[in-house]
Design a protein around this motif. Structure first.
Motif, PDB file in Angstrom:
ATOM      1  N   ARG A  69       0.815  -1.216   0.000  1.00 21.89           N
ATOM      2  CA  ARG A  69       0.000   0.000   0.000  1.00 21.89           C
ATOM      3  C   ARG A  69       0.851   1.270   0.000  1.00 21.89           C
ATOM      4  NH1 ARG A  69      -5.291   0.385   3.360  1.00 21.89           N
ATOM      5  NH2 ARG A  69      -5.293   2.164   1.952  1.00 21.89           N
ATOM      6  N   GLY A  70       1.960   1.202   0.715  1.00 26.57           N
ATOM      7  CA  GLY A  70       2.757   2.426   0.906  1.00 26.57           C
ATOM      8  C   GLY A  70       3.697   2.739  -0.237  1.00 26.57           C
ATOM      9  N   LEU A  71       4.373   1.707  -0.746  1.00 22.83           N
ATOM     10  CA  LEU A  71       5.417   1.991  -1.749  1.00 22.83           C
ATOM     11  C   LEU A  71       4.885   2.679  -3.015  1.00 22.83           C
ATOM     12  CD1 LEU A  71       7.764  -1.119  -1.352  1.00 22.83           C
ATOM     13  CD2 LEU A  71       8.117   1.216  -0.534  1.00 22.83           C
ATOM     14  N   PRO A  72       3.686   2.291  -3.510  1.00 15.23           N
ATOM     15  CA  PRO A  72       3.189   3.023  -4.690  1.00 15.23           C
ATOM     16  C   PRO A  72       2.902   4.503  -4.390  1.00 15.23           C
ATOM     17  CG  PRO A  72       2.019   0.943  -4.416  1.00 15.23           C
ATOM     18  CD  PRO A  72       2.810   1.150  -3.163  1.00 15.23           C
ATOM     19  N   SER A  76      10.182   2.743   4.452  1.00 18.39           N
ATOM     20  CA  SER A  76       9.835   3.686   3.370  1.00 18.39           C
ATOM     21  C   SER A  76       8.326   3.702   3.159  1.00 18.39           C
ATOM     22  CB  SER A  76      10.505   3.283   2.059  1.00 18.39           C
ATOM     23  OG  SER A  76      11.886   3.168   2.237  1.00 18.39           O
ATOM     24  N   ALA A  77       7.730   2.497   3.165  1.00 17.54           N
ATOM     25  CA  ALA A  77       6.295   2.400   2.920  1.00 17.54           C
ATOM     26  C   ALA A  77       5.510   3.091   4.046  1.00 17.54           C
ATOM     27  CB  ALA A  77       5.889   0.936   2.821  1.00 17.54           C
ATOM     28  N   LEU A  78       5.935   2.882   5.294  1.00 16.63           N
ATOM     29  CA  LEU A  78       5.222   3.499   6.421  1.00 16.63           C
ATOM     30  C   LEU A  78       5.315   5.029   6.356  1.00 16.63           C
ATOM     31  CD1 LEU A  78       6.179   1.100   9.372  1.00 16.63           C
ATOM     32  CD2 LEU A  78       3.950   1.344   8.244  1.00 16.63           C
ATOM     33  N   LEU A  79       6.500   5.538   5.994  1.00 13.95           N
ATOM     34  CA  LEU A  79       6.645   6.993   5.875  1.00 13.95           C
ATOM     35  C   LEU A  79       5.755   7.524   4.754  1.00 13.95           C
ATOM     36  CD1 LEU A  79      10.511   7.370   6.392  1.00 13.95           C
ATOM     37  CD2 LEU A  79       8.710   8.191   7.906  1.00 13.95           C
ATOM     38  N   ALA A  80       5.674   6.744   3.657  1.00 18.15           N
ATOM     39  CA  ALA A  80       4.805   7.156   2.547  1.00 18.15           C
ATOM     40  C   ALA A  80       3.350   7.157   3.001  1.00 18.15           C
ATOM     41  CB  ALA A  80       4.992   6.233   1.353  1.00 18.15           C
ATOM     42  N   LEU A  81       2.979   6.166   3.816  1.00 23.09           N
ATOM     43  CA  LEU A  81       1.585   6.075   4.286  1.00 23.09           C
ATOM     44  C   LEU A  81       1.200   7.256   5.173  1.00 23.09           C
ATOM     45  CD1 LEU A  81       1.201   2.246   4.997  1.00 23.09           C
ATOM     46  CD2 LEU A  81      -0.008   3.601   3.269  1.00 23.09           C
ATOM     47  N   VAL A  82       2.194   7.828   5.868  1.00 19.94           N
ATOM     48  CA  VAL A  82       1.875   9.029   6.674  1.00 19.94           C
ATOM     49  C   VAL A  82       2.197  10.308   5.885  1.00 19.94           C
ATOM     50  CG1 VAL A  82       2.137   7.892   8.908  1.00 19.94           C
ATOM     51  CG2 VAL A  82       4.122   8.997   7.868  1.00 19.94           C
TER      52      VAL A  82
END
Lengths: 783, 222
Positions: A434-437, A678-684
Motif C-alpha cells: 500500500r505504501g510503496l506506490p 519507506s512504505a510506512l513513511l509514505a503512508l503518513v
C-alpha cells in the motif's frame, strides 16, 4: 596481543594530537552540492562560485522611520559604524555616474550591437533626419535642459542611448540623497554592503552578524527608534548554522545520556561503561582524524552523524561484554561465532557506508569516510580492549541475568509462535504493497534546511524596498580564456537574449553588456562611423531642421571624438571596477572565469534553451531547479549504489553461510526493514528525500548485523539470552541516538532520524522473526 | 539613473515659469497703481488655493535658428502641487510635488532626482516660495529688484549663490497692476524662455487624483 593493544593506544594518541592541531569545522554549502559527471561539472562549479561570489555576500540594510531627515541621520550614523566592520560599503550611484561620464567620450563606440546591420539605417539620411527631429523634440520638452549641454557635441543623442541601456541595470525606485539611497516617500533609506568573507564562511559570518545585531538596536535607539532591517544570504546561513548547532547539542546530549542510562540499566556495573564507551571515543577520534587528513576539515553535519555513531559503535563492545560475561566465553563454538558475528557485522556496515564514497556528493563522502573509519576503529578497539576489563571471576548482576533471560525467553517464545511470525510478515507486505506506490520524492535541497520565518519576512520586506532580484535564473558564460573573450561572447549572448525578449520567451535580463561591450564590438562601431558617416552629413541634417549647424561639433575638434581607443575594463577606476564590473564575473576554478547574466521572468525555458543552443559556452541555469534535478539524479544514483551495496553484502553473506536459510535470515531483515520503513513513511504522507535514502543505506549496513548476530548465535549453539539481549541493546541504542535525530528541527537530520530510527527497529523485529521461523536450533540437532 | 551625469540645472526652469502669471487676482479697475514693495506684489499668492491658466511659451535656444513655441496650461493646488502641461506641438508634462519632480514625455513617466543636485532643488523650492508668497525665502536665494511704470511692474530676480547662477542667470516677472503678463527665464547657457499667460482662473479646487489624471493623460481636462 599486548603489543597490538599498545600499538592501538599509541595510534589513538597520535591521531588525537593530529586532531587537536588541525581541527577545522566548516558549514560550507558545497557540502550538499553534487560534483556531477562531466556534463554537469560546469553547473556544479557555477553553483560553487555563486555561493562564494560577491552577489551572495551582498547585504541590503533598510532604515525606516517617520520622515526623511530621521532616516537619513540614522543611515549616516550607521554608515560610519559599518566602516569599522569587515564590510565594504557600496556607494551605488556614484560609480554609475563615474562610468556614465567616462562613456560619453566613447559614445561612437557604443551605438549598436550589430553595427554592420543597424547603422546604415540608423545613421543613413532618413535615420539622421529622425535623430535630429528627436533632438528638437527633446529640447522643447520639459527635460530639454537635460540634453542642452551635451547637444552641441552629441546632436544625435547617442549618449542618451547608452544611458538608457545603463539604466536597465538599476530598476530600483530609490533615489540618492546626501549619499544615501532613499525610498520614494522618504520614509526609508537603504545601504548596501558586501561582506569581506564568503556567505557560507560560518565563524566569520557569525561574528559579523553578532556585531550587526548589536549595532542595529544601538543606532535605532540613538535615532528615535528607527527600524533597521537587513537582507542577506549569509544571515540565513548563520541562522541555519545556529539552529543546526543547537540541534546537534540537544540531540547528542539527549542521545548520550539515554544510551548511557540504557547501558547502566542493563549492565549494572559502572566499571563496564568505560569498556563500552572506549570504542565510541576511538571511533569518533579516528573518524575525525581520517576526515581531517582526507578533506582538510570536517563539516558540522558530519559531526552530527558522528555523534549518532554512538549508537552503532556501542554494538560491538555490548556484544562482547554480554558474550564474555553471560556466556563466560566458555563454549568454543559460541566464542568463535561471537567474534565472527562482530567482524561480519562491522564488515557489512562498512560496506554499506563505503557505497556513499562513490555517490558524488562531498557531504556524503565525508560522512561515509567518517563512519567507515570510525566503525572499523571501534571494532578493533572493542576486540583489543574489552576483554581486558572483564575479570574471569566476575559474578553476573541479577538484573543483567534477568534481562538476558527475558530476552532469551522472548526469542524462544517467538520460535514457537509461527502465526506471529506470519502475521508480522503479512503486515509488512501489506504496508509495502500500500505504501510503496504512494511514495513521493522531495528533491529540492532548500528543503534540507529550515529558514527562520522571522528572517524570511524581514528579508522580503527589505527586498521589496530595494526591488531585489532573486537571481534564480541565469546564464553563465564559461570555457573562455580572457576577459575580452568573455565580453565578446557576452555581446553575442545579449543579441540572443534580445531576440528572446522580442519573442516573449523572456521578460528581460541584466547583463554586463548593459554597461560595457567588448573592444571588438566597440571597434566595429567606430570603424563604420569613420568610414560611412561624414560630419558634414550630420551638420547638413541639422541645418535642414533649422539648427545652427556651426554651433555643433559632433566629432569634436579635428575629429577627436573618433580617435578614442576602445574603453577597456582597465580604464575604469578600481572602485568602479569592484562595484560595477567584478560582481558579474565568477571564479569557477583557478584560472577559470565565468560571466553572469541574470534573467527576469523566463516564460518559456525550453525555447530559451533552444535559442542558446548556438552558444555552447552559455549555460542556462535555473539555480533551484538545477539543484533539485541534480539531487534527483544523485538520489537515483544513490539508490543504484544501494542495490550495489546490497549485492556486495549478499555476496559476503552467501560466501559465509552457503545455505539459503541463514542467508535469508541475515539479509532479509535490513531489506524488509528498509522497504517497510519507506512504505510506512509514505503512508503518513512523508515525502522521502536524499537524506532518507542515505539513512536507508545505513539501515542496510546496520540492520544486517542483527540477522548476523542471531544466525551466528544459533550456529554457535549459544544460549538465546546473550545474543537476544545484545541485539536488543544495539537496536535500542541506535534508535535512541539516530532515532532522536527525528526530533531535530533541521529537515536533513530529521529525515535521517526517521529512516534509521524506524528502519533499525523494524530490522530487529524482522531479524528475530525470520531467525525464529527459519533457523533450526543446532543444539536440538546435536541432541 | 542614467541621466544623472547630465546637468539638470535648467530642467525646472520651464515649470517655474508657468503659474506665476496666473496667480495674482485681478484688481479692481481704477487708477494705475504701482506696488510699493516685492511683498505687495507677492501678497496675493499666499491666499491661493488653486488655479488654472493657459500659456504660450517661446523658447529661444542658441542652437536653433528659430524659436520653439509650446502651448499648454498650468494647474496649481496649494500648498505645493503644480502640473505644467504642454499640449502642442509635442505633448509632455511635469508635476512638481514637495520634494518630487515627475516628468511625462514620449518616453514615458519617470521621477527625476532633483534633490541630488542642490541648486536644482533650490529652483524647485524657489517656485514654491513664489506660490506661497514667501518673500523671505525668495530673498534668501535671490536679489530682487522691483520697477514700476504707470502700473506696469517688473520683478527681476538675480541668484545670490554662484551654483544657482550657473543654472539661471535671471528671472523676470512682469505684470500690469495685479495681473502678471510674462515670465522670462534666462538660463546659464544664455537660452531664454518667455512665457505669456492667458486669462487665469484662480478659484478652482482640485484633488490629487484630478491632478494625477491631468498629468498622466494628455486628454484629461482639470
Amino acid at each position: 596481543m599486548k603489543f597490538l593493544r599498545l600499538a592501538s593506544l599509541a595510534g589513538l594518541l597520535l591521531i588525537a594530537a593530529f586532531v587537536v592541531r588541525s581541527l577545522r569545522v566548516t558549514t560550507d554549502l558545497s557540502y550538499f552540492l553534487p560534483e556531477g559527471d562531466a556534463t554537469s561539472q560546469t553547473e556544479s562549479e557555477i553553483l560553487r562560485a555563486l555561493s562564494q561570489s560577491e552577489l551572495s555576500r551582498r547585504i541590503a540594510i533598510a532604515i525606516s522611520g517617520k520622515d526623511e531627515s530621521q532616516v537619513l541621520d540614522a543611515a549616516k550614523a550607521l554608515k560610519v559604524a559599518l566602516k569599522k566592520l569587515p564590510l565594504r560599503l557600496s556607494s551605488g550611484p556614484d560609480e554609475v555616474q563615474e562610468l556614465a561620464v567616462k562613456l560619453f567620450s566613447h559614445r561612437y563606440q557604443f551605438v549598436s550591437d550589430q553595427p554592420e546591420q543597424e547603422l546604415p539605417e540608423l545613421l543613413g539620411r532618413d535615420g539622421l533626419r529622425a535623430l535630429i527631429e528627436n533632438l528638437k523634440d527633446t529640447l522643447g520638452s520639459p527635460t530639454g535642459s537635460l540634453v542642452r549641454e551635451v547637444a552641441a557635441k552629441d546632436p544625435l543623442l547617442l549618449s542618451i542611448r547608452m544611458l538608457e541601456r545603463l539604466s536597465k541595470l538599476n530598476a530600483t525606485s530609490l533615489t540618492s540623497k546626501e549619499g544615501v539611497l532613499v525610498s520614494e516617500d522618504g520614509k526609508a533609506a537603504v545601504l548596501f554592503a558586501v561582506s569581506r568573507e564568503g556567505a557560507f564562511e560560518g565563524p566569520a559570518q557569525a561574528q559579523l552578524w553578532r556585531q550587526l545585531d548589536a549595532l542595529f538596536p544601538r543606532i535605532s535607539a540613538q535615532h528615535g527608534n528607527v527600524t533597521i532591517e537587513a537582507s542577506a544570504l549569509a544571515r540565513h546561513a548563520v541562522s541555519a548554522e545556529r539552529g543546526m548547532r543547537a540541534d546537534m547539542l540537544r540531540v547528542s546530549t539527549i542521545s548520550t545520556v539515554a544510551v548511557l542510562l540504557l547501558l547502566w540499566i542493563v549492565f549494572v556495573r559502572l566499571r563496564y561503561l568505560p569498556l563500552l564507551l572506549l570504542p565510541l571515543g576511538a571511533g569518533f577520534l579516528v573518524g575525525t582524524g581520517v576526515c581531517l587528513a582526507a578533506f582538510g576539515a570536517v563539516h558540522a553535519m558530519t559531526f552530527a552523524f558522528g555523534s549518532a555513531l554512538i549508537g552503532v559503535a556501542t554494538d560491538y563492545p555490548v556484544h562482547l561484554v554480554n558474550h564474555l560475561v553471560l556466556e563466560r566465553g566458555n563454549a568454543t563454538g559460541s566464542h568463535r561465532h561471537s567474534y565472527i558475528a562482530l567482524v561480519l557485522g562491522a564488515f557489512t556496515t562498512v560496506l554499506g557506508l563505503l557505497c556513499l564514497v562513490w555517490g558524488g556528493l562531498p557531504g556524503l563522502r565525508e560522512i561515509a569516510v567518517f563512519g567507515a573509519s570510525g566503525v572499523s576503529a571501534a571494532l578493533v578497539v572493542s576486540l583489543l580492549w574489552v576483554p581486558v576489563g572483564i575479570r574471569p571471576g566476575d559474578t553476573v548482576p541479577l538484573r543483567h541475568l534477568k534481562m538476558a533471560e527475558i530476552s532469551g525467553n522472548a526469542f524462544s517464545w517467538l520460535r514457537n509462535q509461527r502465526s506471529v511470525c506470519w502475521l508480522v510478515l503479512v503486515v509488512a507486505c501489506v504496508a509495502c504493497a500500500r505504501g510503496l506506490p504512494q511514495l513521493k520524492w522531495e528533491d529540492d535541497p532548500r528543503k534540507l534546511t529550515t529558514l527562520d520565518p522571522k528572517l524570511t519576512l524581514e528579508d522580503s520586506r527589505v527586498q521589496k524596498l530595494v526591488a531585489g532580484e532573486n537571481g534564480a535564473e541565469l546564464v553563465v558564460l564559461t570555457g573562455l580564456g580572457s576577459e575580452q573573450q568573455l565580453l565578446e561572447a557576452n555581446d553575442k549572448l545579449a543579441l540572443v537574449l534580445d531576440r528572446a525578449v522580442q519573442a516573449k520567451v523572456l521578460g528581460g535580463y541584466s547583463s554586463l553588456h548593459h554597461l560595457i561591450w567588448s573592444e571588438e564590438l566597440q571597434a566595429r562601431n567606430l570603424d563604420w562611423i569613420r568610414a560611412k558617416l561624414p560630419e558634414g552629413a550630420i551638420k547638413s541634417a541639422l541645418e535642414q531642421a533649422d539648427f545652427a549647424g556651426d554651433a555643433f561639433a559632433p566629432f569634436g575638434e579635428n575629429g577627436s571624438a573618433l580617435r578614442v581607443s576602445p574603453l577597456r575594463l582597465t580604464d575604469l577606476s578600481g572602485r568602479t571596477y569592484q562595484e560595477l564590473i567584478a560582481p558579474w564575473f565568477l571564479s569557477l576554478a583557478p584560472g577559470k572565469r565565468g560571466l553572469l547574466t541574470r534573467l527576469h521572468a523566463v516564460k518559456d525555458p525550453v525555447a530559451l534553451q533552444r535559442a542558446l543552443a548556438e552558444m555552447p559556452e552559455a549555460h542556462y541555469m535555473n539555480v533551484s531547479q538545477y539543484q533539485a534535478q541534480a539531487y534527483a539524479g544523485f538520489r537515483e544514483r544513490l539508490l543504484l549504489l544501494l542495490a550495489g551495496g546490497l549485492i556486495l553484502v549478499a555476496l559476503t553473506l552467501l560466501l559465509r553461510y552457503r545455505a539459503w536459510r541463514p542467508f535469508i535470515c541475515s539479509l532479509g531483515p535490513p531489506v524488509l526493514a528498509g522497504l517497510t520503513a519507506s512504505a510506512l513513511l509514505a503512508l503518513v504522507h512523508q515525502p522521502l528525500s536524499l537524506m532518507h535514502v542515505m539513512g536507508l543505506l545505513l539501515v542496510l549496513g546496520m540492520g544486517a548485523d542483527y540477522g548476523i548476530f542471531f544466525v551466528e548465535s544459533l550456529l554457535g549453539r549459544a544460549a538465546f539470552g546473550a545474543p537476544s539481549l545484545s541485539v536488543g541493546i544495539a537496536c535500542g541504542s541506535t534508535v535512541l541516538s539516530f532515532g532522536l535525530l527525528a526530533l531535530s528541527e533541521t529537515p536533513a537530520l530529521r529525515a535521517v532520524g526517521q529512516m534509521i530510527g524506524l528502519g533499525t527497529l523494524l530490522a530487529l523485529v524482522f531479524a528475530a522473526v525470520l531467525s525464529a521461523w527459519l533457523l533450526k536450533d543446532t543444539r536440538e540437532q546435536a541432541a | 539613473m542614467g541621466k544623472l551625469f547630465l546637468n539638470r540645472r535648467q530642467c525646472l526652469a520651464a515649470a517655474l515659469l508657468g503659474p506665476l502669471g496666473a496667480t495674482l487676482p485681478a484688481e479692481a479697475a481704477g487708477e494705475p497703481h504701482c506696488p510699493a514693495s516685492v511683498a505687495e506684489v507677492l501678497q496675493p499668492f499666499s491666499k491661493l488655493v488653486g488655479l488654472k491658466a493657459d500659456f504660450v511659451e517661446e523658447k529661444r535656444i542658441l542652437l536653433l535658428k528659430k524659436p520653439l513655441v509650446n502651448r499648454g496650461s498650468v494647474v496649481f493646488m496649494a500648498p505645493g502641487n503644480l502640473v505644467r502641461r504642454i499640449d502642442s506641438p509635442t505633448p509632455s508634462a511635469v508635476w512638481i510635488r514637495p520634494g518630487q519632480f515627475w516628468v511625462r514625455d514620449k518616453s514615458g513617466e519617470r521621477k527625476l532626482d532633483v534633490a541630488r543636485w542642490g541648486p536644482a532643488n533650490v529652483l524647485v523650492n524657489s517656485f514654491l516660495y513664489v506660490l506661497r508668497g514667501d518673500v523671505g525665502a525668495l530673498n534668501k536665494h535671490y536679489r530682487i529688484a522691483l520697477t514700476c511704470n504707470a502700473g506696469a511692474w517688473k520683478l527681476e530676480l538675480m541668484p545670490r549663490a554662484p551654483e544657482l547662477a550657473k543654472i539661471v542667470r535671471s528671472l523676470r516677472i512682469t505684470g500690469q497692476q495685479a495681473a502678471p503678463e510674462t515670465l522670462e527665464l534666462v538660463d546659464g547657457s544664455g537660452d531664454t524662455s518667455l512665457t505669456r499667460f492667458g486669462k487665469a482662473n484662480n478659484q478652482v479646487r482640485y484633488t490629487e487624483a484630478q491632478l494625477k489624471r491631468f498629468f498622466s493623460s494628455p486628454a484629461a481636462k482639470p
